[in-house]
Scaffold this motif. Structure first.
Motif, PDB file in Angstrom:
ATOM      1  N   GLU A   8       0.890  -1.234   0.083  1.00 25.60           N
ATOM      2  CA  GLU A   8       0.027  -0.110   0.032  1.00 25.60           C
ATOM      3  C   GLU A   8       0.867   1.233   0.085  1.00 25.60           C
ATOM      4  OE1 GLU A   8      -3.255   0.315   2.817  1.00 25.60           O
ATOM      5  OE2 GLU A   8      -3.718  -1.946   2.503  1.00 25.60           O
ATOM      6  N   PHE A   9       1.989   1.240   0.516  1.00 32.20           N
ATOM      7  CA  PHE A   9       2.832   2.388   0.505  1.00 32.20           C
ATOM      8  C   PHE A   9       3.732   2.168  -0.393  1.00 32.20           C
ATOM      9  CE2 PHE A   9       1.089   1.753   4.897  1.00 32.20           C
ATOM     10  CZ  PHE A   9       0.397   2.896   4.794  1.00 32.20           C
ATOM     11  N   ASN A  10       4.024   1.334  -1.413  1.00 32.00           N
ATOM     12  CA  ASN A  10       4.840   1.307  -2.546  1.00 32.00           C
ATOM     13  C   ASN A  10       4.419   2.346  -3.374  1.00 32.00           C
ATOM     14  OD1 ASN A  10       6.276   0.571  -4.835  1.00 32.00           O
ATOM     15  ND2 ASN A  10       6.479  -1.448  -4.050  1.00 32.00           N
ATOM     16  N   PRO A  11       5.483   3.188  -3.763  1.00 30.69           N
ATOM     17  CA  PRO A  11       5.065   4.305  -4.794  1.00 30.69           C
ATOM     18  C   PRO A  11       4.745   3.615  -6.219  1.00 30.69           C
ATOM     19  CG  PRO A  11       7.035   4.900  -3.541  1.00 30.69           C
ATOM     20  CD  PRO A  11       6.688   3.621  -2.996  1.00 30.69           C
ATOM     21  N   THR A  14       1.134   2.072  -6.149  1.00 35.98           N
ATOM     22  CA  THR A  14       0.311   3.142  -6.064  1.00 35.98           C
ATOM     23  C   THR A  14       0.140   3.829  -7.459  1.00 35.98           C
ATOM     24  OG1 THR A  14       0.633   3.373  -3.784  1.00 35.98           O
ATOM     25  CG2 THR A  14      -0.557   5.187  -4.859  1.00 35.98           C
ATOM     26  N   ARG A  17      -1.900   1.557  -9.691  1.00 35.71           N
ATOM     27  CA  ARG A  17      -3.212   1.598  -9.331  1.00 35.71           C
ATOM     28  C   ARG A  17      -3.924   2.617 -10.023  1.00 35.71           C
ATOM     29  NH1 ARG A  17      -3.288   0.515  -3.624  1.00 35.71           N
ATOM     30  NH2 ARG A  17      -3.122   2.802  -3.769  1.00 35.71           N
ATOM     31  N   ASP A  18      -3.370   3.829  -9.557  1.00 30.30           N
ATOM     32  CA  ASP A  18      -4.001   5.184 -10.135  1.00 30.30           C
ATOM     33  C   ASP A  18      -4.065   5.287 -11.556  1.00 30.30           C
ATOM     34  OD1 ASP A  18      -4.007   5.803  -7.396  1.00 30.30           O
ATOM     35  OD2 ASP A  18      -2.245   7.198  -7.252  1.00 30.30           O
TER      36      ASP A  18
END
Length: 179
Positions: A8-11, A14, A17-18
């Motif tokens: 969840e905190f892996n840029p 993220t 996913r975005d």
């Protein structure tokens, strides 16, 4: 001491996913724009032509499709979801519509058409119809069709031109070209 990474905190996760969510959102917006455009077009045509029904028959794969939109003078004329007879629309008819064919039938009972076509039109309560292709860059995207159900109807040149103009407008909009 060991460290565990949290996805969840892996840029990079993220960002992917975005991007995926952005693509889904863009596709949803384009679909909504397309649907609103087709709805407005069929409603406008039904009002202008004063017919019982205007539909969009959308081809979802080669020469197979269904009525995906309709504008009605009365709910009794609904044919939403109709697919048509499989053996009636073939490569010969598709080629004619790909070439820009406009077909106006003032009375299906007097027109020399295929038996399967007449039977199909009767089953839809059609007495007169006007069909124009929606030709997108990728090919025959659909057919824009006006049905007069209660009596024969002579289609005027302006009726045909209006249908062609609206079909061409649909075909040139980005939300349809990309669908």
């Amino acid at each position: 001491m060991s460290s565990h990474s949290n996805p969840e905190f892996n840029p990079s996760v993220t960002v992917r996913r975005d991007r995926g969510l952005q693509k889904i959102l863009e596709r949803l917006i384009a679909t909504m724009e397309r649907d609103e455009l087709v709805t407005q077009t069929t409603n406008r045509l039904r009002d202008s032509l004063q017919v019982d029904r205007v539909v969009l028959y959308y081809f979802y794969c080669q020469w197979q499709g269904q009525v995906t939109f309709e504008a009605l003078s009365s709910d009794e004329f609904s044919i939403l979801g109709s697919t048509g007879p499989d053996d009636c629309f073939n490569n010969e008819y598709a080629a004619m519509y790909l070439a820009g064919r406009v077909k106006a039938i003032p009375d299906i009972e007097l027109e020399p058409i295929a038996i399967c076509h007449r039977a199909f039109l009767r089953s839809l309560q059609v007495r007169a119809n006007l069909v124009v292709p929606v030709l997108a860059p990728k090919g025959l995207w659909g057919l824009l069709i006006a049905h007069h159900c209660q009596a024969p109807r002579s289609w005027s040149r302006s009726d045909m031109e209006l249908m062609q103009k609206e079909a061409q407008f649909l075909a040139t909009t980005p939300c349809i070209q990309e669908s």
